[in-house]
Every structure is written in structure tokens, then in C-alpha cells.
Design a protein around this motif. Structure first.
Motif, PDB file in Angstrom:
ATOM      1  N   VAL A  30       0.828  -1.182   0.058  1.00  0.00           N
ATOM      2  CA  VAL A  30       0.037   0.108   0.108  1.00  0.00           C
ATOM      3  C   VAL A  30       0.787   1.288   0.013  1.00  0.00           C
ATOM      4  O   VAL A  30       0.480   2.233  -0.624  1.00  0.00           O
ATOM      5  CB  VAL A  30      -0.915   0.071   1.262  1.00  0.00           C
ATOM      6  CG1 VAL A  30      -1.666   1.265   1.359  1.00  0.00           C
ATOM      7  CG2 VAL A  30      -1.956  -0.928   1.218  1.00  0.00           C
ATOM      8  N   GLY A  31       1.887   1.349   0.743  1.00  0.00           N
ATOM      9  CA  GLY A  31       2.820   2.418   0.803  1.00  0.00           C
ATOM     10  C   GLY A  31       3.369   2.964  -0.652  1.00  0.00           C
ATOM     11  O   GLY A  31       3.138   3.970  -0.722  1.00  0.00           O
ATOM     12  N   PRO A  32       3.970   2.163  -1.175  1.00  0.00           N
ATOM     13  CA  PRO A  32       4.691   2.733  -2.732  1.00  0.00           C
ATOM     14  C   PRO A  32       3.351   2.867  -3.754  1.00  0.00           C
ATOM     15  O   PRO A  32       3.774   3.850  -4.601  1.00  0.00           O
ATOM     16  CB  PRO A  32       5.383   1.684  -3.109  1.00  0.00           C
ATOM     17  CG  PRO A  32       5.098   0.320  -2.277  1.00  0.00           C
ATOM     18  CD  PRO A  32       4.361   0.744  -1.130  1.00  0.00           C
ATOM     19  N   ILE A  33       2.297   2.603  -3.330  1.00  0.00           N
ATOM     20  CA  ILE A  33       1.193   2.995  -4.304  1.00  0.00           C
ATOM     21  C   ILE A  33       0.387   4.358  -3.701  1.00  0.00           C
ATOM     22  O   ILE A  33       0.408   4.956  -4.782  1.00  0.00           O
ATOM     23  CB  ILE A  33       0.001   1.836  -4.168  1.00  0.00           C
ATOM     24  CG1 ILE A  33       0.545   0.282  -4.838  1.00  0.00           C
ATOM     25  CG2 ILE A  33      -1.411   2.410  -4.837  1.00  0.00           C
ATOM     26  CD1 ILE A  33      -0.334  -0.541  -4.789  1.00  0.00           C
ATOM     27  N   TYR A  63       7.004   6.557   2.540  1.00  0.00           N
ATOM     28  CA  TYR A  63       6.456   5.503   3.148  1.00  0.00           C
ATOM     29  C   TYR A  63       7.455   4.783   3.935  1.00  0.00           C
ATOM     30  O   TYR A  63       8.604   4.869   3.510  1.00  0.00           O
ATOM     31  CB  TYR A  63       5.521   4.798   2.413  1.00  0.00           C
ATOM     32  CG  TYR A  63       6.311   3.893   1.609  1.00  0.00           C
ATOM     33  CD1 TYR A  63       6.728   2.476   1.892  1.00  0.00           C
ATOM     34  CD2 TYR A  63       6.510   4.441   0.378  1.00  0.00           C
ATOM     35  CE1 TYR A  63       7.626   1.803   0.831  1.00  0.00           C
ATOM     36  CE2 TYR A  63       7.424   3.625  -0.590  1.00  0.00           C
ATOM     37  CZ  TYR A  63       7.701   2.575  -0.291  1.00  0.00           C
ATOM     38  OH  TYR A  63       8.462   1.757  -1.341  1.00  0.00           O
ATOM     39  N   GLU A  64       7.312   4.039   4.973  1.00  0.00           N
ATOM     40  CA  GLU A  64       8.037   3.213   5.673  1.00  0.00           C
ATOM     41  C   GLU A  64       7.657   1.860   6.116  1.00  0.00           C
ATOM     42  O   GLU A  64       6.152   1.883   6.628  1.00  0.00           O
ATOM     43  CB  GLU A  64       8.421   4.172   7.195  1.00  0.00           C
ATOM     44  CG  GLU A  64       9.528   3.327   7.607  1.00  0.00           C
ATOM     45  CD  GLU A  64      10.075   4.099   9.051  1.00  0.00           C
ATOM     46  OE1 GLU A  64      11.143   4.230   9.392  1.00  0.00           O
ATOM     47  OE2 GLU A  64       9.057   4.915   9.639  1.00  0.00           O
ATOM     48  N   ASP A  68       5.368  -5.212  11.507  1.00  0.00           N
ATOM     49  CA  ASP A  68       3.933  -5.284  11.068  1.00  0.00           C
ATOM     50  C   ASP A  68       3.248  -3.908  10.903  1.00  0.00           C
ATOM     51  O   ASP A  68       2.089  -3.804  11.039  1.00  0.00           O
ATOM     52  CB  ASP A  68       3.375  -5.690  12.194  1.00  0.00           C
ATOM     53  CG  ASP A  68       3.867  -7.186  12.517  1.00  0.00           C
ATOM     54  OD1 ASP A  68       4.310  -7.953  11.455  1.00  0.00           O
ATOM     55  OD2 ASP A  68       3.625  -7.745  13.549  1.00  0.00           O
ATOM     56  N   LEU A  69       4.016  -2.691  10.392  1.00  0.00           N
ATOM     57  CA  LEU A  69       3.486  -1.386  10.298  1.00  0.00           C
ATOM     58  C   LEU A  69       3.912  -0.779   9.018  1.00  0.00           C
ATOM     59  O   LEU A  69       5.183  -0.896   8.789  1.00  0.00           O
ATOM     60  CB  LEU A  69       4.207  -0.643  11.758  1.00  0.00           C
ATOM     61  CG  LEU A  69       3.664   0.575  11.490  1.00  0.00           C
ATOM     62  CD1 LEU A  69       2.181   0.717  11.851  1.00  0.00           C
ATOM     63  CD2 LEU A  69       4.496   1.402  12.768  1.00  0.00           C
ATOM     64  N   VAL A  70       2.826  -0.202   8.270  1.00  0.00           N
ATOM     65  CA  VAL A  70       3.320   0.600   7.176  1.00  0.00           C
ATOM     66  C   VAL A  70       2.870   1.984   7.548  1.00  0.00           C
ATOM     67  O   VAL A  70       1.545   2.217   8.059  1.00  0.00           O
ATOM     68  CB  VAL A  70       2.531   0.124   5.914  1.00  0.00           C
ATOM     69  CG1 VAL A  70       2.578   1.072   4.748  1.00  0.00           C
ATOM     70  CG2 VAL A  70       2.676  -1.398   5.604  1.00  0.00           C
ATOM     71  N   THR A  71       3.793   2.883   7.403  1.00  0.00           N
ATOM     72  CA  THR A  71       3.495   4.332   7.693  1.00  0.00           C
ATOM     73  C   THR A  71       3.742   5.199   6.563  1.00  0.00           C
ATOM     74  O   THR A  71       4.720   5.053   5.799  1.00  0.00           O
ATOM     75  CB  THR A  71       4.184   4.982   8.869  1.00  0.00           C
ATOM     76  OG1 THR A  71       4.171   3.988  10.023  1.00  0.00           O
ATOM     77  CG2 THR A  71       3.831   6.464   9.201  1.00  0.00           C
TER      78      THR A  71
END
Length: 123
Positions: A30-33, A63-64, A68-71
């Protein structure tokens, strides 16, 4: 005497063990999108009048991924960006509106990742 026999137990165990990894990979995608979409939206919809273009060009979406976490981050790279966000009652803010505008898409992508991670045969 009745007996209950299970077959395919090895396949079941493999599917269960791989499920979490598939979910993590899906959510991490989801981050890079979204980060570049949010950045572009913010640059396009910043409600201020440009004088130098620094504030608009200095908006950065990134994003990072940690365990278990995408920010997803959106921030101003220009020194005066904080004043656009905080002064004048938020009249020139763009960060919260940009993130809010993409909330639905983020949730949809996460739901898709969760569905894609489901083992064959249901959720």
C-alpha cells in the motif's frame, strides 16, 4: 467404533503459516502505491498562491515499512510549510485534506490485501 480421518493436514499447516506473510506483503504494498498519489494530490490542491513554488514542490510523500506496520508520511520540505498548515486557522493547510482524501483508497487497498491473503476456499 467411529473414526474421523483428516487428510491434507500438511497442506493446511502450510497455508496457515503462509497466510500471515501474504497479508504482510499485501499491506506493505500500500505504501508505494499511495505515497506518490498523496504527494501529487497535495501539490495540485495546495490552496495557497505560489510566490516561489518552494512550498508546493517541497511537499514530499513517502512511506516506511517496519515489521507489522506501514506508515505513509506527507510533509513540507520548505521552511514556511509549517505556517501554511498552522497559521490563519488552517486556511492554507493541505496535509490533513490530502491524507483524508485518500483514506477510502487506503482502506480499499488494505481490504484487498487481506482478501488476497486469504487461503483458497474462503476467508
Amino acid at each position: 467404533m467411529s473414526a474421523l480421518t483428516f487428510t491434507g493436514l500438511g497442506e493446511l499447516i502450510a497455508n496457515v503459516e503462509g497466510y500471515g506473510d501474504r497479508i504482510k506483503r499485501g499491506v506493505a504494498a500500500v505504501g508505494p502505491i499511495l505515497a506518490p498519489k498523496i504527494q501529487s494530490w497535495a501539490q495540485e490542491h495546495g490552496p495557497w498562491t505560489d510566490r516561489t513554488g518552494q512550498a508546493r514542490q517541497g511537499l514530499v510523500g513517502t512511506y516506511e515499512v517496519l515489521a507489522d506496520l506501514v506508515t505513509i508520511y506527507l510533509y513540507h520540505g520548505a521552511d514556511h510549510g509549517k505556517w501554511l498548515e498552522l497559521a490563519n486557522g488552517g486556511r492554507y493547510r493541505v496535509i490533513i485534506p490530502a491524507l483524508s482524501a485518500h483514506y477510502g483508497e487506503a482502506m480499499s487497498l488494505i481490504r484487498s490485501a487481506l482478501g488476497a491473503g486469504a487461503p483458497a476456499g474462503g476467508r
